[in-house]
Design an enzyme around this catalytic site. Structure first.
Site, PDB file in Angstrom:
ATOM      1  N   LYS A  22       0.840  -1.209   0.000  1.00 50.54           N
ATOM      2  CA  LYS A  22       0.000   0.000   0.000  1.00 50.54           C
ATOM      3  C   LYS A  22       0.873   1.256   0.000  1.00 50.54           C
ATOM      4  CE  LYS A  22      -1.685   1.658   4.018  1.00 50.54           C
ATOM      5  NZ  LYS A  22      -1.351   3.068   4.287  1.00 50.54           N
ATOM      6  N   ASN A  23       1.866   1.289   0.883  1.00 50.23           N
ATOM      7  CA  ASN A  23       2.634   2.528   1.043  1.00 50.23           C
ATOM      8  C   ASN A  23       3.639   2.765  -0.070  1.00 50.23           C
ATOM      9  OD1 ASN A  23       1.118   3.042   3.231  1.00 50.23           O
ATOM     10  ND2 ASN A  23       2.678   2.505   4.751  1.00 50.23           N
ATOM     11  N   CYS A 123      -5.130  12.782  12.222  1.00 50.50           N
ATOM     12  CA  CYS A 123      -5.854  11.505  12.124  1.00 50.50           C
ATOM     13  C   CYS A 123      -5.747  10.851  13.499  1.00 50.50           C
ATOM     14  CB  CYS A 123      -5.238  10.627  11.037  1.00 50.50           C
ATOM     15  SG  CYS A 123      -3.675   9.911  11.533  1.00 50.50           S
ATOM     16  N   ARG A 128      -0.087  14.807  12.638  1.00 49.55           N
ATOM     17  CA  ARG A 128       0.439  14.568  11.283  1.00 49.55           C
ATOM     18  C   ARG A 128       0.668  15.885  10.500  1.00 49.55           C
ATOM     19  NH1 ARG A 128      -1.121   9.263   9.968  1.00 49.55           N
ATOM     20  NH2 ARG A 128       0.466   9.285   8.343  1.00 49.55           N
ATOM     21  N   ASP A 313       4.673   0.854  11.979  1.00 55.24           N
ATOM     22  CA  ASP A 313       3.479   0.204  11.423  1.00 55.24           C
ATOM     23  C   ASP A 313       3.338  -1.237  11.884  1.00 55.24           C
ATOM     24  OD1 ASP A 313       3.509   1.854   8.169  1.00 55.24           O
ATOM     25  OD2 ASP A 313       2.975   2.525  10.179  1.00 55.24           O
ATOM     26  N   ARG A 405      -8.544  -0.393   4.205  1.00 52.74           N
ATOM     27  CA  ARG A 405      -7.603   0.584   3.610  1.00 52.74           C
ATOM     28  C   ARG A 405      -6.253  -0.060   3.320  1.00 52.74           C
ATOM     29  NH1 ARG A 405      -7.738   6.317   6.470  1.00 52.74           N
ATOM     30  NH2 ARG A 405      -6.419   6.634   4.648  1.00 52.74           N
TER      31      ARG A 405
HETATM   32  C1  EPZ Z   1       4.194   7.110   6.221  1.00 52.86           C
HETATM   33  O1  EPZ Z   1       3.415   8.140   6.801  1.00 52.86           O
HETATM   34  C2  EPZ Z   1       3.273   5.900   6.122  1.00 52.86           C
HETATM   35  N1  EPZ Z   1       2.133   6.219   5.263  1.00 52.86           N
HETATM   36  C3  EPZ Z   1       2.780   5.527   7.522  1.00 52.86           C
HETATM   37  O2  EPZ Z   1       2.013   4.333   7.396  1.00 52.86           O
HETATM   38  C4  EPZ Z   1       3.995   5.224   8.399  1.00 52.86           C
HETATM   39  O3  EPZ Z   1       3.549   4.965   9.712  1.00 52.86           O
HETATM   40  C5  EPZ Z   1       4.943   6.434   8.408  1.00 52.86           C
HETATM   41  O4  EPZ Z   1       5.311   6.773   7.059  1.00 52.86           O
HETATM   42  C6  EPZ Z   1       6.224   6.155   9.182  1.00 52.86           C
HETATM   43  O5  EPZ Z   1       6.877   5.047   8.637  1.00 52.86           O
HETATM   44  C7  EPZ Z   1       2.289   6.138   3.918  1.00 52.86           C
HETATM   45  O6  EPZ Z   1       3.352   5.841   3.410  1.00 52.86           O
HETATM   46  C8  EPZ Z   1       1.068   6.441   3.087  1.00 52.86           C
HETATM   47  P1  EPZ Z   1       6.283  10.447   8.342  1.00 52.86           P
HETATM   48  P2  EPZ Z   1       3.999   9.658   6.830  1.00 52.86           P
HETATM   49  O7  EPZ Z   1       6.227  11.704   7.551  1.00 52.86           O
HETATM   50  O8  EPZ Z   1       4.789   9.898   5.607  1.00 52.86           O
HETATM   51  C9  EPZ Z   1       6.248  13.772  11.699  1.00 52.86           C
HETATM   52  C10 EPZ Z   1       0.170   2.929   7.710  1.00 52.86           C
HETATM   53  O9  EPZ Z   1      -0.292   2.418   8.739  1.00 52.86           O
HETATM   54  N2  EPZ Z   1       6.161  14.746  10.599  1.00 52.86           N
HETATM   55  O10 EPZ Z   1       7.449   9.543   8.166  1.00 52.86           O
HETATM   56  O11 EPZ Z   1       2.868  10.573   7.137  1.00 52.86           O
HETATM   57  C11 EPZ Z   1       5.002  12.919  11.825  1.00 52.86           C
HETATM   58  O12 EPZ Z   1       4.012  13.591  12.585  1.00 52.86           O
HETATM   59  C12 EPZ Z   1       0.612   4.382   7.740  1.00 52.86           C
HETATM   60  O13 EPZ Z   1       0.339   2.330   6.625  1.00 52.86           O
HETATM   61  C13 EPZ Z   1       6.269  16.098  10.873  1.00 52.86           C
HETATM   62  O14 EPZ Z   1       6.446  16.503  12.016  1.00 52.86           O
HETATM   63  O15 EPZ Z   1       4.965   9.587   8.086  1.00 52.86           O
HETATM   64  C14 EPZ Z   1       5.537  11.694  12.519  1.00 52.86           C
HETATM   65  O16 EPZ Z   1       5.619  11.975  13.906  1.00 52.86           O
HETATM   66  C15 EPZ Z   1       0.337   5.053   9.066  1.00 52.86           C
HETATM   67  N3  EPZ Z   1       6.187  16.979   9.846  1.00 52.86           N
HETATM   68  C16 EPZ Z   1       6.954  11.561  11.954  1.00 52.86           C
HETATM   69  O17 EPZ Z   1       7.274  12.835  11.405  1.00 52.86           O
HETATM   70  C17 EPZ Z   1       6.008  16.579   8.551  1.00 52.86           C
HETATM   71  O18 EPZ Z   1       5.959  17.432   7.642  1.00 52.86           O
HETATM   72  C18 EPZ Z   1       7.075  10.524  10.843  1.00 52.86           C
HETATM   73  O19 EPZ Z   1       6.080  10.807   9.888  1.00 52.86           O
HETATM   74  C19 EPZ Z   1       5.877  15.198   8.291  1.00 52.86           C
HETATM   75  C20 EPZ Z   1       5.970  14.302   9.324  1.00 52.86           C
END
Ligand code: EPZ
Length: 427
Positions: A22-23, A123, A128, A313, A405
């Site tokens: 998915k990701n 969410c 996020r 995850d 999802r």
């Molecule tokens: C991706 O989300 C995945 N989703 C998530 O999978 C996964 O948990 C996550 O990466 C971490 O591996 C998809 O790929 C669609 P991040 P993403 O940006 O990109 C903070 C699932 O269950 N952050 O790596 O949104 C954020 O709040 C989903 O399949 C900021 O502060 O994750 C988090 O604490 C859930 N500012 C940390 O960084 C930003 O601009 C990591 O988030 C972006 C992120």
């Protein structure tokens, strides 16, 4: 509202096919916006989020056609044609339902020179933010303006110049967005402390297949040399390492021997290491993994971290498994601030879990008891399924739209290896 009903206690034995990731799919699909030629993705999973992303691409003027897959097949072939963008806006009503929609920001900006995307909002697992997406895009030349819950990005002169950005923390989505924006910039770009998840490697490989020039793939430093344009390509989506890890946890706690087919063990190092530490047999084969367990598990101490660390995850699924371990486990969630929504639901089934801030202490119990429980987010819902597989009696999981999802035909895959599970659409 669909529910999933499980009557626990069956061991799991047999072969379980793993779908495309998915990701990876959710970052490969927007790549097609970067060229006016067709991009064909193979091994695309049949998931609600993939369909949702397809609708977003359609709204932007791209066509998405599913080719040659029978309903019973796993893995669809989708060709995306973004010959002409008819919109450069991702509206709130789409983005709020699927956060990954933010991944069209970089590609639309690179292709059309400007983009207007709704801020995704929070969410269940955290607020996020997308500040890192925006800072990284600014670093390669984007001009940003925020108003009324939308961000408008503009490339001066219609084309990004390129630049350098060092992420203060690892962000998968922000790395993906800036990568997709940088590949057709006028100059070169250097991204430091980039995410190294296998899905990022998949994205880089697809972009290279489309004519992009990227060095350092798989490392935390990506060097991109902008090219004038990208061409079409055909690319196979990588296997879903999180789906595979989820079913491995199910087999580990239910007991039995399950072959997870079409996976690459190389993407799952930390997960497989944790399973082995819990006493689970893990045999790595060329394109499958055989998980065997007698259901007896040793407790673990795990802390989530960016790849190649233990995946956030996988946290909820391991927690469900460790509810039956022989002793106390300690899980620490370092990535998201609210990723323990599954705890109260597991407690309804008799789990003994204490949460202190980012840390959860899971004391193994002799038995879990089936109960009506509610899914709150994608991976939490999988943890309830795993607990239901070993609980005495019947577990009914409500709000399974969360599950749909990210898990393709879950009840079919689990039934085929012996689980007593069904979907009740009348619930
Ligand atoms: C991706 O989300 C995945 N989703 C998530 O999978 C996964 O948990 C996550 O990466 C971490 O591996 C998809 O790929 C669609 P991040 P993403 O940006 O990109 C903070 C699932 O269950 N952050 O790596 O949104 C954020 O709040 C989903 O399949 C900021 O502060 O994750 C988090 O604490 C859930 N500012 C940390 O960084 C930003 O601009 C990591 O988030 C972006 C992120």
């Amino acid at each position: 509202m669909d529910r999933i009903l499980i009557r626990g206690g069956n061991r799991l034995n047999g072969r379980l096919p793993i779908s495309g990731a998915k990701n990876a799919a959710l970052t490969l699909m927007p790549c097609a916006l970067l060229t006016d030629e067709p991009v064909t993705l193979r091994n695309l999973p049949r998931l609600a989020d993939v369909d949702g992303f397809g609708h977003l691409l359609n709204q932007l003027g791209a066509s998405t056609t599913i080719e040659g897959s029978r309903p019973e097949d796993f893995g669809r072939v989708m060709t995306i044609r973004a010959g002409q963008l008819t919109s450069t806006e991702a509206p709130y009503d789409i983005v709020r339902k699927m956060r990954a929609s933010i991944l069209v920001l970089g590609p639309i900006l690179a292709r059309a020179g400007q983009a207007r995307v709704s801020l995704p909002g929070g969410c269940a697992i955290g607020n996020r933010p997308i500040d890192l997406h925006l800072k990284a895009l600014q670093a390669i030349g984007a001009e940003l303006e925020m108003s009324a819950g939308y961000v408008t990005a503009t490339a001066p002169g219609g084309r990004l110049g390129g630049g350098r950005y060092t992420f203060p923390i690892v962000s998968v989505g922000a790395t993906e967005n800036v990568l997709m924006a940088a590949v057709t910039a006028r100059g070169s770009s250097r991204i430091e402390n980039a995410a190294r998840e296998p899905e990022i490697v998949d994205l880089c490989r697809c972009l290279v297949a489309m004519g992009a020039r990227i060095e350092g793939i798989g490392t935390e430093t990506l060097e991109i040399e902008g090219v004038a344009e990208l061409h079409g390509a055909t690319y196979g989506v990588m296997p879903d390492r999180i789906e595979a890890g989820s079913y491995a946890c199910a087999a580990a706690v239910a007991g039995g021997t399950v072959e997870l087919a079409n996976v690459s063990a190389g993407d799952m190092g930390a997960t497989l290491e944790a399973l082995r530490a819990a006493g689970v047999g893990v045999e790595e084969r060329r394109d499958s993994i055989v998980v065997s367990s007698d259901g007896k598990l040793a407790p673990l101490t795990l802390s989530t971290a960016p790849y190649p660390g233990f995946a956030t995850d996988m946290q909820a699924q391991f927690m469900a498994m460790l509810c039956k371990a022989d002793g106390a486990s300690v899980l620490t969630e370092t990535i998201f601030e609210n990723r323990y929504m599954h705890v109260p639901e597991l407690a309804r089934m008799g789990a003994d879990i204490q949460v202190h801030g980012r840390t959860a202490v899971v004391k193994g119990v002799d038995r879990l008891v089936g109960a009506p429980v509610m899914a709150t987010d994608l991976r939490a819902s999988m943890s309830l399924i795993i607990a239901g597989l070993v609980a005495e009696g019947e577990t009914s999981v409500a709000r399974v739209y969360h599950l749909d999802r990210g898990y393709e035909r879950l009840e079919e895959k689990l039934s085929a290896v012996g689980a007593d599970i069904e979907r009740d659409s009348g619930g």
